[in-house]
Write a protein that holds these residues in place. Structure first.
Motif, PDB file in Angstrom:
ATOM      1  N   ILE A 312       0.914  -1.087  -0.134  1.00  0.00           N
ATOM      2  CA  ILE A 312      -0.083  -0.150  -0.028  1.00  0.00           C
ATOM      3  C   ILE A 312       0.685   1.265   0.024  1.00  0.00           C
ATOM      4  CG2 ILE A 312      -0.270  -0.116   2.559  1.00  0.00           C
ATOM      5  CD1 ILE A 312      -3.008   1.365   2.335  1.00  0.00           C
ATOM      6  N   GLU A 313       0.461   2.106  -0.805  1.00  0.00           N
ATOM      7  CA  GLU A 313       1.057   3.533  -0.829  1.00  0.00           C
ATOM      8  C   GLU A 313       0.089   4.543  -0.873  1.00  0.00           C
ATOM      9  OE1 GLU A 313       3.820   3.814  -4.133  1.00  0.00           O
ATOM     10  OE2 GLU A 313       4.970   2.186  -3.936  1.00  0.00           O
ATOM     11  N   THR A 314       0.098   5.655  -0.288  1.00  0.00           N
ATOM     12  CA  THR A 314      -0.739   6.599  -0.100  1.00  0.00           C
ATOM     13  C   THR A 314      -0.252   8.148  -0.026  1.00  0.00           C
ATOM     14  OG1 THR A 314      -0.936   6.833   2.455  1.00  0.00           O
ATOM     15  CG2 THR A 314      -2.511   5.043   1.397  1.00  0.00           C
ATOM     16  N   GLN A 318      -4.633  10.245  -2.744  1.00  0.00           N
ATOM     17  CA  GLN A 318      -4.488   9.232  -3.620  1.00  0.00           C
ATOM     18  C   GLN A 318      -3.805   7.945  -2.830  1.00  0.00           C
ATOM     19  OE1 GLN A 318      -2.013  10.580  -7.019  1.00  0.00           O
ATOM     20  NE2 GLN A 318      -1.837  12.396  -5.811  1.00  0.00           N
ATOM     21  N   TRP A 319      -4.202   6.684  -3.657  1.00  0.00           N
ATOM     22  CA  TRP A 319      -3.606   5.591  -3.043  1.00  0.00           C
ATOM     23  C   TRP A 319      -3.417   4.328  -3.891  1.00  0.00           C
ATOM     24  CZ3 TRP A 319      -6.978   1.593  -3.856  1.00  0.00           C
ATOM     25  CH2 TRP A 319      -8.293   1.738  -3.867  1.00  0.00           C
ATOM     26  N   HIS A 320      -2.566   3.552  -3.687  1.00  0.00           N
ATOM     27  CA  HIS A 320      -2.363   2.435  -4.592  1.00  0.00           C
ATOM     28  C   HIS A 320      -2.075   1.225  -3.940  1.00  0.00           C
ATOM     29  CE1 HIS A 320      -0.671   0.430  -8.277  1.00  0.00           C
ATOM     30  NE2 HIS A 320       0.156   0.069  -7.598  1.00  0.00           N
ATOM     31  N   LEU A 321      -2.633   0.157  -4.227  1.00  0.00           N
ATOM     32  CA  LEU A 321      -2.325  -1.346  -3.764  1.00  0.00           C
ATOM     33  C   LEU A 321      -1.677  -2.029  -4.771  1.00  0.00           C
ATOM     34  CD1 LEU A 321      -5.888  -1.844  -2.118  1.00  0.00           C
ATOM     35  CD2 LEU A 321      -3.959  -1.124  -0.890  1.00  0.00           C
ATOM     36  N   SER A 322      -0.807  -2.666  -4.453  1.00  0.00           N
ATOM     37  CA  SER A 322       0.137  -3.552  -5.424  1.00  0.00           C
ATOM     38  C   SER A 322      -0.021  -4.941  -4.971  1.00  0.00           C
ATOM     39  CB  SER A 322       1.339  -2.688  -5.589  1.00  0.00           C
ATOM     40  OG  SER A 322       2.104  -2.776  -4.553  1.00  0.00           O
ATOM     41  N   ASP A 323       0.440  -5.827  -5.895  1.00  0.00           N
ATOM     42  CA  ASP A 323       0.495  -7.155  -5.512  1.00  0.00           C
ATOM     43  C   ASP A 323      -0.779  -7.671  -4.651  1.00  0.00           C
ATOM     44  OD1 ASP A 323       2.778  -7.376  -6.739  1.00  0.00           O
ATOM     45  OD2 ASP A 323       3.861  -6.833  -5.095  1.00  0.00           O
ATOM     46  N   LEU A 324      -1.845  -7.209  -5.030  1.00  0.00           N
ATOM     47  CA  LEU A 324      -3.173  -7.207  -4.376  1.00  0.00           C
ATOM     48  C   LEU A 324      -3.695  -8.721  -4.351  1.00  0.00           C
ATOM     49  CD1 LEU A 324      -5.720  -6.182  -2.765  1.00  0.00           C
ATOM     50  CD2 LEU A 324      -6.739  -5.575  -5.101  1.00  0.00           C
ATOM     51  N   GLY A 335      -3.988  -8.770  -8.418  1.00  0.00           N
ATOM     52  CA  GLY A 335      -4.031  -7.500  -9.366  1.00  0.00           C
ATOM     53  C   GLY A 335      -3.404  -6.290  -8.571  1.00  0.00           C
ATOM     54  N   SER A 336      -4.205  -5.282  -9.020  1.00  0.00           N
ATOM     55  CA  SER A 336      -3.894  -3.834  -8.394  1.00  0.00           C
ATOM     56  C   SER A 336      -5.120  -3.046  -8.096  1.00  0.00           C
ATOM     57  CB  SER A 336      -2.716  -3.260  -9.019  1.00  0.00           C
ATOM     58  OG  SER A 336      -3.397  -2.666 -10.365  1.00  0.00           O
ATOM     59  N   ALA A 337      -5.111  -1.871  -7.400  1.00  0.00           N
ATOM     60  CA  ALA A 337      -5.991  -1.227  -7.165  1.00  0.00           C
ATOM     61  C   ALA A 337      -5.554   0.179  -6.934  1.00  0.00           C
ATOM     62  CB  ALA A 337      -7.272  -1.689  -6.419  1.00  0.00           C
ATOM     63  N   SER A 338      -6.127   1.331  -7.520  1.00  0.00           N
ATOM     64  CA  SER A 338      -5.710   2.528  -6.996  1.00  0.00           C
ATOM     65  C   SER A 338      -6.612   3.669  -7.281  1.00  0.00           C
ATOM     66  CB  SER A 338      -4.406   3.044  -8.187  1.00  0.00           C
ATOM     67  OG  SER A 338      -4.697   3.046  -9.417  1.00  0.00           O
ATOM     68  N   VAL A 345     -11.084   5.766  -9.484  1.00  0.00           N
ATOM     69  CA  VAL A 345     -10.657   4.190  -8.835  1.00  0.00           C
ATOM     70  C   VAL A 345     -10.372   3.319 -10.039  1.00  0.00           C
ATOM     71  CG1 VAL A 345     -11.269   2.142  -7.626  1.00  0.00           C
ATOM     72  CG2 VAL A 345     -11.867   4.308  -6.601  1.00  0.00           C
ATOM     73  N   ALA A 346      -9.273   2.701 -10.084  1.00  0.00           N
ATOM     74  CA  ALA A 346      -8.691   1.837 -11.148  1.00  0.00           C
ATOM     75  C   ALA A 346      -8.511   0.613 -10.595  1.00  0.00           C
ATOM     76  CB  ALA A 346      -7.376   2.471 -11.908  1.00  0.00           C
ATOM     77  N   LEU A 347      -9.250  -0.441 -11.151  1.00  0.00           N
ATOM     78  CA  LEU A 347      -8.944  -1.695 -10.953  1.00  0.00           C
ATOM     79  C   LEU A 347      -8.629  -2.795 -11.918  1.00  0.00           C
ATOM     80  CD1 LEU A 347     -12.544  -2.296  -8.972  1.00  0.00           C
ATOM     81  CD2 LEU A 347     -10.401  -1.789  -7.768  1.00  0.00           C
ATOM     82  N   LEU A 348      -7.574  -3.384 -11.566  1.00  0.00           N
ATOM     83  CA  LEU A 348      -6.817  -4.354 -12.854  1.00  0.00           C
ATOM     84  C   LEU A 348      -6.831  -5.690 -12.007  1.00  0.00           C
ATOM     85  CD1 LEU A 348      -5.671  -4.804 -15.452  1.00  0.00           C
ATOM     86  CD2 LEU A 348      -3.506  -4.090 -14.667  1.00  0.00           C
ATOM     87  N   LEU A 349      -7.578  -6.589 -12.177  1.00  0.00           N
ATOM     88  CA  LEU A 349      -7.867  -7.958 -11.630  1.00  0.00           C
ATOM     89  C   LEU A 349      -7.901  -9.165 -12.474  1.00  0.00           C
ATOM     90  CD1 LEU A 349     -10.473  -6.635  -9.003  1.00  0.00           C
ATOM     91  CD2 LEU A 349      -7.896  -6.713  -8.827  1.00  0.00           C
ATOM     92  N   GLN A 350      -7.174 -10.089 -12.137  1.00  0.00           N
ATOM     93  CA  GLN A 350      -7.270 -11.508 -12.631  1.00  0.00           C
ATOM     94  C   GLN A 350      -7.734 -12.404 -11.474  1.00  0.00           C
ATOM     95  OE1 GLN A 350      -6.844 -12.353 -15.941  1.00  0.00           O
ATOM     96  NE2 GLN A 350      -6.523 -10.497 -16.646  1.00  0.00           N
ATOM     97  N   GLY A 351      -8.699 -13.156 -12.090  1.00  0.00           N
ATOM     98  CA  GLY A 351      -9.267 -14.212 -11.027  1.00  0.00           C
ATOM     99  C   GLY A 351      -9.236 -15.693 -11.631  1.00  0.00           C
TER     100      GLY A 351
END
Length: 699
Positions: A312-314, A318-324, A335-338, A345-351
């Motif tokens: 997590i970075e804030t 602003q905030w960003h979640l990496s290696d989610l 994936g990631s969320a920010s 809000v941007a969501l890039l996810l694989q499931g």
């Protein structure tokens, strides 16, 4: 041995007596009230407006220390903190030298009032403003007046003359009450801290242990118990807060949730970088306890297991979640969320998988209508009941759609799933891209493997006006129809692979309004299709028998129709479907039809033509005279999709067939007259006779 023990005991008693005498003497000589100004001054140097209102006295139990009552903290004319008592534990050896070294501080009965006014300003901001513009110490004043050398001398002198040292080894807070009121948001919360202890407390960035127990009361919600354990390090000079393996355990109605946090926070810029881990817990219990109304779900175990881990970075908003890694029940999303500074809000996810049906309301099972009459009457009653139930199941609700929640959303979503299920439809290799902004939701791309074929779609939901508008364009390529229709409508009578192009548009404030206002087109193409229960070849035999003036043969019919090279074109208007074109081959027959269907009621009525192609085949059970070949024979299919497609569904279109029968009767009379006349004339003037007969019968 006994004498030795007595000597040792006497020696220990003498030492204790000397120490006690020294302590008593020093505590009687040193007046702790003389340190009042020093304590308040040292606090003011840190920007803390501290007031010691009560008397300062020596405390003997449980450790030697100073005790003061009625402590207040506040700035800007407002009291922020009130404490019943403050106890400072002192180390004994420095005390013998006439110095006071604070080994620990304990605050008891703390009342903290955090208030936000209607303009959004908190009462603690006056304190932080004062901390940012703290008063100059005597040493700093000397530095301004005489330079750095004089400042060092002044600081050294202050250190030598002041007997007070604030090196705190342990800070303990007991019986704390924090009240938070926000007049702008009309919210209120109360936090009670029975105990909070910080060991090896310092402001130089070295880690110190933290152990706090807290009870949180928010509005009318149940109490949440919070236990905090871990290490913190606060570097006052660099304005950095270090968090090391901080564990917060929350309990609500016996349900536990735990959060792990590691990282570093820049106090001046509000930047944070670290690792966040939410341990597995039951979100359903928490949501229900927090009075969040959950709809009934098809799977009782849905929404009962949730865990999360991410870097997590804030920074500010602003905030960003990496290696989610998000685990929801059986679904694992990575994936990631920010969130950007503008709030997008941007969501890039694989499931691995997501079964949306588990979270939707359970399907309502239809009840069979009993009949005591039996036989055909019971069959008719069941058919009527099935038709009524089918109509009810296809009628969408007029309940207003709750779409106002999407207007403030600003989301960009890219989602990939190995397996996905919704409305009973199973898909694989799903790729989805969508965005939402100010009430406009765009499905920019969707693709998936679907029952041995592929499906692609795009669509839009526009909620910016008074009436929401929705549009959808779907392309289906070589999909097996039977499992798809079984999942969507429990329809198993149509089999085969087909390609479909569908476009729809609708508007309104409910699903029912969308259903009634829907406009669209559908195109279907298939190499082969089979319709179980419907037998067009049987219908053709009935037409052939009628044309030949013979009874229909009694044969073991297949009970289905196999179609080749199928093409269907239809327009959709509300619950009405208009078949503009239906073309298909059936054995040696060619079918072409048009018609209509009422989707809600399930009724259909198609008028078509069957054309016999190819040469006569004596091996076929149903034959027709050569003059009926390559000629359109009228066919009509009508019924209800909720009823069995019996042999009575398709048959000769008798309204149009009478004309053909009249032609057939004329042809037969002509043939008989021609035969008799030619026999009489024995072949002479045969052409003149044929011309005469053709003129007589109009053929």
């Amino acid at each position: 041995m006994s004498k030795l023990m007595k000597i040792l005991m006497a020696l220990v008693a003498a030492i204790v007596a000397v120490v006690m005498a020294a302590v008593v003497y020093l505590t009687q000589v040193l007046d702790p009230n003389s340190f009042r100004d020093d304590i308040e001054r040292l606090a003011a140097e840190q920007g803390v407006p501290l007031s010691l209102n009560g008397p300062i006295a020596w405390q003997w139990y449980p450790r030697l220390g100073l005790h003061v009552q009625a402590v207040t903290l506040g700035g800007g004319g407002q009291t922020l903190v009130e404490a019943d008592s403050l106890a400072a534990q002192v180390a004994v050896p420095p005390l013998l030298k006439g110095q006071v070294v604070v080994a620990g501080i304990e605050l008891t009965g703390v009342d903290l009032q955090l208030l936000v006014d209607r303009q959004g300003r908190g009462n603690w901001q006056a304190l932080t403003d004062q901390a940012g513009n703290k008063v100059a110490t005597p040493a700093e004043a000397g530095a301004l007046a005489e330079g750095s050398g004089a400042a060092e001398q002044a600081a050294s002198a202050a250190k030598e003359t002041s007997p007070l040292n604030l090196a705190v080894e342990q800070l303990q807070l007991t019986d704390i009450s924090v009240i938070y009121r926000d007049q702008r948001q009309q919210t209120e919360a109360r936090v009670e801290v029975p105990s909070c202890r910080m060991t090896s407390f310092n402001l130089q960035g070295q880690l110190f242990d933290l152990a706090c127990d807290t009870q949180v009361h928010w509005q009318d919600f149940p109490e949440i118990q919070v236990a905090t354990r871990g290490q913190l390090g606060f570097d006052q000079a660099r304005q950095r807060l270090r968090i090391a393996d901080l564990l917060q355990t929350l309990q609500l109605n016996g349900e536990r949730a735990a959060i792990n946090l590691d990282g570093e926070l820049a106090m001046d810029t509000q930047q944070f970088a670290g690792q966040l881990r939410l341990q597995r817990f039951n979100p359903r219990v928490w949501l229900e306890a927090l009075q969040v109304a959950l709809p009934e779900m098809a799977r009782p175990q849905a929404l009962t297991a949730l865990s999360l881990s991410a870097g997590i970075e804030t920074e500010a908003a602003q905030w960003h979640l990496s290696d989610l890694q998000l685990q929801l029940d059986d679904s694992l999303l990575q994936g990631s969320a920010s969130q950007s500074a503008e709030g997008t809000v941007a969501l890039l996810l694989q499931g691995n998988q997501l079964n949306l049906d588990h979270y939707l309301p359970p399907a309502v099972e239809s009840e069979q209508t009993p009949s005591a009459t039996g036989g055909a009457t019971e069959h008719v009653a069941k058919a009527e009941s099935s038709a009524a139930q089918g109509k009810a199941s296809r009628r969408l609700s007029d309940e207003p759609l709750a779409l106002d929640g999407i207007k403030p959303l600003s989301i960009n979503l890219a989602l990939g799933l190995q397996q996905f299920q919704v409305a009973g439809v199973q898909m694989q290799a799903v790729e989805l891209e969508a965005m939402a902004h100010q009430g406009l939701v765009d499905l920019t791309a969707f693709s998936a493997s679907l029952y041995q074929g592929r499906v692609a779609a795009r669509g839009q939901l526009d909620n910016r006006g008074q009436k929401p508008r929705v549009s959808l364009a779907t392309q289906v390529d070589q999909v097996q129809l039977q499992p798809l229709l079984t999942a969507l409508a429990q329809e198993q009578r149509l089999t085969g692979q087909a390609s479909i192009d569908l476009s729809l548009a609708a508007s309104g404030n409910s699903l029912g309004a969308w259903q009634r206002s829907a406009r669209g087109q559908l195109q279907l193409e298939a190499e082969t299709l089979s319709i179980i229960e419907l037998d067009i070849e049987k219908a053709f035999c009935e037409i052939a028998a009628l044309a030949n003036g013979k009874p229909a043969p009694q044969l073991p019919w297949k009970g289905k129709t196999d179609l080749q090279q199928v093409q269907v074109s239809m327009d959709l208007k509300g619950t009405q479907a208009r078949f503009n074109q239906v073309q298909a081959g059936v054995e040696e027959l060619q079918l072409a039809a048009t018609g209509a269907s009422e989707y809600l009621g399930g009724d259909f009525d198609l008028r078509g033509d069957l054309r016999v192609t190819g040469a006569a085949n004596p091996d076929r059970a149903c034959q027709i005279r050569d003059r009926w070949r390559n000629r359109d024979l009228p066919l009509r299919c009508r019924g209800n999709i909720d009823e069995p497609l019996s042999g009575r569904v398709c048959g000769p279109d008798r309204d149009r067939f009478n004309e053909l029968l009249e032609d057939e009767a004329k042809a037969r009379v002509q043939e008989k007259l021609q035969e008799k006349i030619q026999e009489k004339l024995k072949g002479s003037n045969a052409e003149q006779v044929e011309t005469l007969l053709r003129g007589l019968f109009g053929r």
